[in-house]
Design a protein around this motif. Sequence first.
Motif, mmCIF file in Angstrom:
data_model
loop_
_atom_site.group_PDB
_atom_site.id
_atom_site.type_symbol
_atom_site.label_atom_id
_atom_site.label_comp_id
_atom_site.label_asym_id
_atom_site.label_seq_id
_atom_site.Cartn_x
_atom_site.Cartn_y
_atom_site.Cartn_z
ATOM 1 N N PRO A 95 9.911 18.593 -37.700
ATOM 2 C CA PRO A 95 11.172 17.837 -37.624
ATOM 3 C C PRO A 95 11.634 17.462 -36.210
ATOM 4 O O PRO A 95 12.070 16.329 -36.010
ATOM 5 C CB PRO A 95 12.184 18.771 -38.294
ATOM 6 N N ARG A 96 11.535 18.362 -35.239
ATOM 7 C CA ARG A 96 12.066 18.008 -33.921
ATOM 8 C C ARG A 96 11.216 16.982 -33.181
ATOM 9 O O ARG A 96 11.762 15.970 -32.710
ATOM 10 C CB ARG A 96 12.359 19.273 -33.096
ATOM 11 N N ARG A 98 9.255 14.893 -34.620
ATOM 12 C CA ARG A 98 9.398 13.669 -35.422
ATOM 13 C C ARG A 98 10.717 12.972 -35.082
ATOM 14 O O ARG A 98 10.771 11.750 -34.936
ATOM 15 C CB ARG A 98 9.322 13.984 -36.916
ATOM 16 N N ALA A 99 11.778 13.758 -34.933
ATOM 17 C CA ALA A 99 13.078 13.188 -34.560
ATOM 18 C C ALA A 99 12.998 12.513 -33.190
ATOM 19 O O ALA A 99 13.533 11.424 -32.998
ATOM 20 C CB ALA A 99 14.145 14.281 -34.551
ATOM 21 N N ARG A 100 12.329 13.159 -32.241
ATOM 22 C CA ARG A 100 12.218 12.567 -30.897
ATOM 23 C C ARG A 100 11.420 11.270 -30.963
ATOM 24 O O ARG A 100 11.772 10.283 -30.304
ATOM 25 C CB ARG A 100 11.555 13.565 -29.934
ATOM 26 N N ARG A 102 11.278 9.236 -33.468
ATOM 27 C CA ARG A 102 12.180 8.234 -34.055
ATOM 28 C C ARG A 102 13.225 7.771 -33.042
ATOM 29 O O ARG A 102 13.603 6.601 -33.012
ATOM 30 C CB ARG A 102 12.874 8.831 -35.277
ATOM 31 N N GLN A 103 13.714 8.712 -32.221
ATOM 32 C CA GLN A 103 14.670 8.339 -31.166
ATOM 33 C C GLN A 103 14.032 7.325 -30.221
ATOM 34 O O GLN A 103 14.648 6.305 -29.877
ATOM 35 C CB GLN A 103 15.101 9.573 -30.379
ATOM 36 N N ILE A 104 12.810 7.596 -29.788
ATOM 37 C CA ILE A 104 12.122 6.689 -28.864
ATOM 38 C C ILE A 104 11.947 5.319 -29.509
ATOM 39 O O ILE A 104 12.234 4.294 -28.897
ATOM 40 C CB ILE A 104 10.762 7.288 -28.445
ATOM 41 N N ALA A 106 13.716 3.915 -31.920
ATOM 42 C CA ALA A 106 15.013 3.233 -32.064
ATOM 43 C C ALA A 106 15.538 2.795 -30.700
ATOM 44 O O ALA A 106 16.093 1.698 -30.552
ATOM 45 C CB ALA A 106 16.022 4.148 -32.763
ATOM 46 N N TRP A 107 15.369 3.638 -29.705
ATOM 47 C CA TRP A 107 15.860 3.318 -28.357
ATOM 48 C C TRP A 107 15.162 2.071 -27.796
ATOM 49 O O TRP A 107 15.821 1.151 -27.292
ATOM 50 C CB TRP A 107 15.651 4.520 -27.430
ATOM 51 N N ARG A 109 13.912 -0.330 -29.262
ATOM 52 C CA ARG A 109 14.249 -1.534 -30.021
ATOM 53 C C ARG A 109 15.697 -1.993 -29.795
ATOM 54 O O ARG A 109 16.076 -3.067 -30.266
ATOM 55 C CB ARG A 109 14.009 -1.276 -31.519
ATOM 56 N N ASP A 111 17.682 -1.168 -26.641
ATOM 57 C CA ASP A 111 18.178 -1.011 -25.270
ATOM 58 C C ASP A 111 17.188 -1.714 -24.334
ATOM 59 O O ASP A 111 16.182 -2.257 -24.787
ATOM 60 C CB ASP A 111 18.291 0.485 -24.951
ATOM 61 N N LYS A 143 15.801 3.648 -15.873
ATOM 62 C CA LYS A 143 16.150 4.486 -17.021
ATOM 63 C C LYS A 143 14.914 4.784 -17.868
ATOM 64 O O LYS A 143 14.680 5.925 -18.297
ATOM 65 C CB LYS A 143 17.216 3.750 -17.843
ATOM 66 N N ALA A 147 13.164 8.557 -18.347
ATOM 67 C CA ALA A 147 12.954 9.136 -19.681
ATOM 68 C C ALA A 147 11.466 9.396 -19.920
ATOM 69 O O ALA A 147 11.071 10.466 -20.388
ATOM 70 C CB ALA A 147 13.513 8.205 -20.754
ATOM 71 N N LEU A 151 9.029 12.958 -20.608
ATOM 72 C CA LEU A 151 8.325 13.111 -21.886
ATOM 73 C C LEU A 151 6.816 13.271 -21.716
ATOM 74 O O LEU A 151 6.147 13.838 -22.579
ATOM 75 C CB LEU A 151 8.577 11.879 -22.766
ATOM 76 N N PHE B 66 18.430 21.807 -29.325
ATOM 77 C CA PHE B 66 17.777 20.502 -29.503
ATOM 78 C C PHE B 66 18.811 19.389 -29.477
ATOM 79 O O PHE B 66 19.797 19.442 -30.210
ATOM 80 C CB PHE B 66 17.038 20.488 -30.842
ATOM 81 N N GLU B 70 20.370 8.266 -30.821
ATOM 82 C CA GLU B 70 20.064 7.179 -31.763
ATOM 83 C C GLU B 70 20.496 7.570 -33.181
ATOM 84 O O GLU B 70 19.941 8.469 -33.797
ATOM 85 C CB GLU B 70 18.578 6.789 -31.764
ATOM 86 N N ALA B 73 17.924 7.955 -35.991
ATOM 87 C CA ALA B 73 17.120 9.175 -35.837
ATOM 88 C C ALA B 73 17.948 10.411 -36.202
ATOM 89 O O ALA B 73 17.413 11.385 -36.748
ATOM 90 C CB ALA B 73 16.593 9.280 -34.410
#
Lengths: 213, 213
Positions: A95-96, A98-100, A102-104, A106-107, A109, A111, A143, A147, A151, B66, B70, B73
């Motif tokens: 989950p974590r 996978r969440a990251r 998804r954040q990347i 969405a971000w 797309r 920003d 930015k 980031a 990562l 954590f 977004e 996400a």
Amino acid sequence: MAQTLVLYVDIDYSSPYALSAYAALEAKGLSYTLEALDLRARQNTTPQFGRVSLTSRVPTLVDDEFSLSESSAIAEYLEDVYGAPQYPRVLPAQPRPRARARQIQAWLRSDLAALRAERPTTVIYANKNPQPLSASARAAADKLLAAAESLIDERGGPLFGEWCVADVDLAVMLARLSANGDTVPVQILKYVETQFQHPAVQSWWARAKQAMA
Amino acid sequence: MAQTLVLYVDIDYSSPYALSAYAALEAKGLSYTLEALDLRARQNTTPQFGRVSLTSRVPTLVDDEFSLSESSAIAEYLEDVYGAPQYPRVLPAQPRPRARARQIQAWLRSDLAALRAERPTTVIYANKNPQPLSASARAAADKLLAAAESLIDERGGPLFGEWCVADVDLAVMLARLSANGDTVPVQILKYVETQFQHPAVQSWWARAKQAMA
Ligand SMILES: [Ca+2]
Ligand SMILES: [Ca+2]
Ligand SMILES: [Ca+2]
Ligand SMILES: [Ca+2]
């Protein structure tokens, strides 16, 4: 009935979102048909494609009688319907991470608009843009690089141990700088080079170059 | 340890994405702390928040050690970690409706820019914009209304039988028109009215109005 899968992309192969959906579909190893639409000729606004896509956008995936636009939704759908262990994963299992991922997705797309405008994906496989970045694009680049550096590891390997579709998205965004000759840290160069080895990325740029020829 | 959840939002309560994450968290029935940042005073760019958010954006959810930005996400993470049947769903259970909900979320975050610029969310709970839509905002509005009409039923109920977070996102986007007094079909009005009854949406607009006072 994997033969019923169709992926609609842009005829220039310049959309990073079309590449993202293509990479997810290629990674799954599914059999499908690729249909390229000429967006400048407005082939995405025909009644025929209007019946396929709710929003007249590419990429659009058609799976039998179901059609779906938005590259991130396409990757999620493929993961839900053509899931592990029968098919390779395109998103991290836990989950974590996978969440990251998804954040990347969405971000990237929603920003960094100035950077995307001044460094279109064509700088990656065709003409470079020799103009320095404007102040707002520079801020977006800084930015992005900050980031990415937090990562990425030194070997340029995938963000989450195993390859996922967010690696394609992040590598393409970073390549807007590195491929154009804008200065980036060596760690970033290594990541882009490594992620660009993915067969789907290689075959996509080959299509893009051919489309320009 | 649900008490360790923190949601960072904007102090104006004007971000539709902060509302989306807030609605998902409220719908889960989890205990959490709401932290409001003043984006005009650049409270999102402090070193303190920089350590929390990879991208200095709101909304950001912190779950123990954590943190995640977004809104889409965040909803997915809550669904993965605080899932059904113990917690209410915030996304549809079945792959195809879930995919469509994700498409809507991704689309509303990456398209219709002219409409979003000319009809900011403040028209919903504060000052209206009496200016007619520009040609590009009108085209975006027409595209939005056509997609919405194909998704919405006559009773104004949720898109996929049961409420999901995409209902909040779509209702807010449509309310940029309907709440401003721009002409929309009656079916759209009904959908916005019905979806705005959600307690999380009601309490969010109450906060937004208070922030303006
Ligand atoms: Ca079928
Ligand atoms: Ca897309
Ligand atoms: Ca913990
Ligand atoms: Ca967001």
